[in-house]
Design an enzyme around this catalytic site. Structure first.
Site, PDB file in Angstrom:
ATOM      1  N   LYS A   1       9.879 -34.720  -0.451  1.00 48.81           N
ATOM      2  CA  LYS A   1       8.905 -33.765   0.071  1.00 48.81           C
ATOM      3  C   LYS A   1       9.486 -32.871   1.150  1.00 48.81           C
ATOM      4  O   LYS A   1       9.124 -31.705   1.249  1.00 48.81           O
ATOM      5  CB  LYS A   1       7.669 -34.500   0.551  1.00 48.81           C
ATOM      6  CG  LYS A   1       7.642 -34.812   2.018  1.00 48.81           C
ATOM      7  CD  LYS A   1       6.549 -35.759   2.363  1.00 48.81           C
ATOM      8  CE  LYS A   1       7.093 -36.804   3.280  1.00 48.81           C
ATOM      9  NZ  LYS A   1       6.933 -36.545   4.684  1.00 48.81           N
ATOM     10  N   THR A   2      10.411 -33.401   1.949  1.00 46.77           N
ATOM     11  CA  THR A   2      11.011 -32.544   2.976  1.00 46.77           C
ATOM     12  C   THR A   2      11.793 -31.411   2.325  1.00 46.77           C
ATOM     13  O   THR A   2      11.761 -30.277   2.788  1.00 46.77           O
ATOM     14  CB  THR A   2      11.933 -33.369   3.891  1.00 46.77           C
ATOM     15  OG1 THR A   2      11.213 -34.496   4.376  1.00 46.77           O
ATOM     16  CG2 THR A   2      12.405 -32.539   5.075  1.00 46.77           C
TER      17      THR A   2
ATOM     18  N   ASP B   1       2.828 -31.383   7.516  1.00 50.17           N
ATOM     19  CA  ASP B   1       3.481 -32.508   6.855  1.00 50.17           C
ATOM     20  C   ASP B   1       2.756 -33.803   7.228  1.00 50.17           C
ATOM     21  O   ASP B   1       2.076 -33.861   8.250  1.00 50.17           O
ATOM     22  CB  ASP B   1       4.944 -32.562   7.321  1.00 50.17           C
ATOM     23  CG  ASP B   1       5.758 -33.513   6.473  1.00 50.17           C
ATOM     24  OD1 ASP B   1       5.298 -33.870   5.377  1.00 50.17           O
ATOM     25  OD2 ASP B   1       6.859 -33.884   6.902  1.00 50.17           O
ATOM     26  N   GLU B   2       2.899 -34.832   6.412  1.00 50.61           N
ATOM     27  CA  GLU B   2       2.273 -36.142   6.684  1.00 50.61           C
ATOM     28  C   GLU B   2       0.782 -35.977   6.970  1.00 50.61           C
ATOM     29  O   GLU B   2       0.255 -36.566   7.915  1.00 50.61           O
ATOM     30  CB  GLU B   2       2.951 -36.828   7.884  1.00 50.61           C
ATOM     31  CG  GLU B   2       4.437 -36.998   7.767  1.00 50.61           C
ATOM     32  CD  GLU B   2       4.846 -38.202   6.928  1.00 50.61           C
ATOM     33  OE1 GLU B   2       3.998 -38.735   6.193  1.00 50.61           O
ATOM     34  OE2 GLU B   2       6.018 -38.582   7.004  1.00 50.61           O
TER      35      GLU B   2
ATOM     36  N   GLN C   1      -0.045 -43.726   1.917  1.00 54.50           N
ATOM     37  CA  GLN C   1       0.779 -44.129   3.050  1.00 54.50           C
ATOM     38  C   GLN C   1       0.094 -43.898   4.393  1.00 54.50           C
ATOM     39  O   GLN C   1       0.746 -43.810   5.431  1.00 54.50           O
ATOM     40  CB  GLN C   1       2.113 -43.371   3.033  1.00 54.50           C
ATOM     41  CG  GLN C   1       3.025 -43.787   1.908  1.00 54.50           C
ATOM     42  CD  GLN C   1       4.416 -43.190   2.059  1.00 54.50           C
ATOM     43  OE1 GLN C   1       5.178 -43.582   2.921  1.00 54.50           O
ATOM     44  NE2 GLN C   1       4.719 -42.213   1.219  1.00 54.50           N
TER      45      GLN C   1
END
Length: 735
Positions: free
Chosen positions: A37-38, A217-218, A252
């Site tokens: 994903k990064t 992100d996340e 997650q």
DNA sequence: GATCGTTCTATTTTT
DNA sequence: TAGAACGATC
């Protein structure tokens, strides 16, 4: 630079490419563990700048950890140098940036520093006198949670965080006291920008004009306040036309207890109408066998968008579940396994030992120390939590902002200057909301105390004078390190802690020196000082510990929570017992979160995965009979093999448990179903064209999941073969 | 304000 | 079990 040179797109798979080149209103990328994903986010930034000619200045990308932000920035700039003009930073550091820039609009002091939970506790206990310590920390937790939920003291639904009318009053008192210091707490770094934007249309317009692309992100770790802030920032409800792309993995999400809200990701498409969804399910990290376990486990959760990871790598080795009598056997088993493999050339740094509670690390430390296995613990005593560091930082913070009541109280009487709590209260009461040195000079105190204050103010003035007011007048050849060093000397802190070092053999002085060294990259100015403080308060991470393990060949001991974002070749998840993992008070949504934590743990493993479960464990000084973790039954039929004896009455869907005492080095008795493996089994006599007669002494799988055997030849040599490719030159005798 | 003995309690923790 | 926290005492 060529106008069109997206070679970097070639390395992407189909879904990754779709995510990078997606255009539309907004995008939710459901990115499974290890799905690159990064790479997608950084490539998207590069692609937007290079191919879509988006002004890099108008791109904002936020992450949750400083480490992730640094990595993202570095990789994006590598792909497209212009990305250096984009804002790629953590949510909180963006908040700090915003609040300094719009300090007046937000109602804070431009020179604010950030209070942590300890500081908050000090403030609460002063704002609401005579509360027991326990209650204070409870209130602090509630206030933090309230801010994470985007709630102010006036909010109607404070009961969301377990708050009632009494709490609302306490929250209000704290808030008032906090504002008078000019400082902010962590929650404010999100909540205040949100409130400021919400209530200031002109500012909102400016911001919408500036940020045209926002990526998060996340996203599964975002809280309500962050979701609200994102809505204001993007102007989604005002049709500002900002492109919003969030990346995350609902499976997650493991920080619910701290305000993270999985529902943000589950309901993203409702908050941002017209959202497209792209799943990244190709996993480049783990073998298929490991991913099967992971998938089986997490599919027991109900509240999820759903996705199944597909291994890009080989089948690999089946994970191993090991039943052990006691926790001492558990640590010994791990030590033996690691040592055994180390003898075969497997570096210590391949291994990570995962556990639910920090307390579990103790047994491993003892055993490893004894077995001379080098290890590193991630996430213990943090540098900036140390007494001497906090003292020095309090001085530095106080010089940045002399309204800082908490810092003042911490340092004014350390070393002793005769200014006890009652004198402190007098000074703070007289000077609440102003420069406390001024207030201290004005009011009348006992002789001893007033002499002490004189001394204190003199030190303050001398230190303040060291700092340049603006960047242009910073003397050449200096740095903020000079200042930090001087803080230690002038304030008497160094002398004070030197004594402690001598008595207790601590490292306080060298810690202070380390702090000074870390300031060397900042200029000797007020701005440099604020930047330095920001860099510290916005990065409380357990920096370095992971890189440390790899560079120094150490086993990593780490909590399951701390493993997020990391990966290891070989992972042992320990303490797989009901009551430890999951804790027995977990049910419903909380149990699902524990299960996600298990999922996170499993998906850290690249090649090998072990679970250990003890029949007996000492908890809080008591020995308890333990039941295996119910999660073990969720690993899926046939997805793992068992060593040791399962406790009586515990039946696995999986079947066969080895006989009692059959605990052994995990790789020595692998039962492979592959016909090649059957033929080239351990113990078989072989003949090789070049090497002659020999015996297979060991059978295993490589990192890539290939069946590999070790043969000892009569001539004395030993060699490894991949039978799959050697069927003509390596013959099994007697068949 | 330091030190000693007793009592209590017990996850996880990006910023 | 072990540490933090509190109260009593010097």
């Amino acid at each position: 630079m060529t106008d069109f040179s997206p070679q970097y797109l070639d390395v992407l798979n189909e879904e990754q490419l779709a995510a990078v080149t997606h255009e539309g209103k907004s995008l939710l990328i459901l990115a499974g563990a290890g799905s690159g994903k990064t790479r997608v986010v950084t490539t998207k930034i590069a692609w937007l700048i290079q191919h879509k000619h988006v002004d890099p200045y108008s791109i904002l990308a936020v992450t949750f950890t400083k480490k992730a932000a640094n990595e993202m920035k570095e990789r994006a700039v590598k792909l497209e140098p212009k990305a250096q003009w984009s804002q790629i930073r953590t949510f909180h550091s963006w908040g700090a940036y915003f609040l300094r820039r719009y300090a007046d609009e937000a109602g804070v002091d431009k020179n604010f520093t950030v209070y942590d939970e300890d500081d908050m506790a000090t403030l609460v206990s002063k704002a609401i006198p005579s509360l027991p310590k326990k209650e204070v920390s409870q209130i602090v937790r509630k206030i933090s949670l309230a801010k994470d939920y985007g709630l102010t003291p006036a909010s109607k639904n404070l009961e969301l965080v377990g708050g009632d009318g009494v709490f609302a009053g306490q929250y209000a008192l704290y808030q008032e006291r906090l504002r008078s210091t000019g400082n902010v707490d962590f929650g404010d770094l999100i909540l205040l920008p949100y409130l400021t934007l919400k209530n200031n249309e002109a500012l909102r317009r400016d911001i919408h004009f500036r940020y045209r692309v926002i990526m998060v992100d996340e996203y599964q770790d975002s809280n309500i306040a962050q979701s609200l802030l994102l809505q204001e920032l993007s102007g989604v409800n005002e049709n500002a036309g900002t492109y919003v792309c969030v990346v995350g993995d609902d499976d997650q999400s493991i920080y619910r207890f701290r305000g993270a809200e999985v529902r943000n990701i589950l309901e993203f498409k409702n908050q941002f109408p017209g959202t497209d969804l792209i799943r990244l399910v190709k996993n480049y990290r783990s073998t298929q066998e490991i991913l099967q376990c992971a998938d089986c486990v997490v599919s027991n959760n109900e509240g999820r968008l759903g996705k199944t990871l597909v291994a890009a790598r080989g089948k690999g080795k089946k994970p191993t579940l090991v039943f052990l009598p006691t926790q001492d056997d558990e640590t010994l088993f791990c030590a033996n396994l690691i040592e055994q493999q180390h003898d075969k050339g497997v570096p210590y740094s391949d291994w990570a030992i995962l556990y639910r509670m920090n307390a579990q690390s103790l047994g491993f430390e003892t055993t490893f120390l004894h077995s001379k296995i080098p290890y590193g613990i991630v996430g213990t005593l943090k540098f900036y939590d140390r007494e001497e560091i906090k003292d020095a930082l309090a001085w530095i913070s106080f010089i940045a902002n002399p309204k800082d009541e908490v810092a003042f109280r911490r340092i004014v009487n350390k070393p002793v200057r005769g200014i006890g709590p009652s004198s402190q209260d007098k000074i703070v009461d007289a000077g609440l909301g102003e420069d406390l040195t001024g207030a201290a000079k004005k009011i009348k105190l006992a002789k001893k105390a007033s002499e002490g204050i004189e001394d204190f103010c003199r030190i303050f003035d001398e230190l303040s004078a060291m700092l340049a007011d603006d960047e242009d007048s910073v003397p050449a050849g200096t740095s903020l390190a000079d200042f930090v060093k001087e803080v230690g000397e002038k304030t008497g802190l160094k002398e004070f802690h030197q004594m402690q070092d001598e008595i207790a053999g601590t490292q306080k002085i060298s810690n202070l020196e380390e702090l000074a060294n870390s300031a060397v990259q900042y200029p000797l100015s007020r701005k440099g000082l604020l930047d330095f403080l920001d860099s510290i308060s916005l990065d409380r991470s357990t920096q370095g510990a992971e890189e440390d393990a790899a560079s120094q060949d150490k086993v990593t001991l780490i909590t399951l929570h701390n493993t997020k974002g990391l990966e290891y070749k070989r992972v042992i998840i320990t303490g797989m017992e009901y009551g430890v993992f999951p804790r027995e008070d977990k049910a419903g949504d909380d149990l699902e979160e524990e299960r996600r934590l298990f999922y996170v743990g499993i998906t850290r493993a690249q090649n090998e995965l072990y679970f250990t479960s003890c029949a007996m464990r000492r908890l809080y000084g008591r020995s308890n009979y333990m039941q295996p973790s119910p999660f073990l039954n969720e690993l899926g039929k046939g997805n793992f093999r068992i060593l040791g004896e399962a406790p009586f009455g515990f039946n696995f869907a999986n079947g066969r448990a080895a006989g009692a005492g059959a605990i052994e080095g995990a790789s020595s008795s692998a039962a492979y179903s592959d016909p090649i493996a059957k033929k080239y089994c351990k113990g078989a006599m072989v003949y090789h064209d070049d090497w002659g007669h020999g015996q297979i002494v060991h059978a295993d799988l490589t990192d890539e999941g290939e069946y590999v055997v070790t043969v000892n030849f009569e001539t004395g040599g030993s060699k490894k073969f991949l039978p799959k490719y050697q069927s003509s030159s390596l013959l099994v005798e007697g068949t």
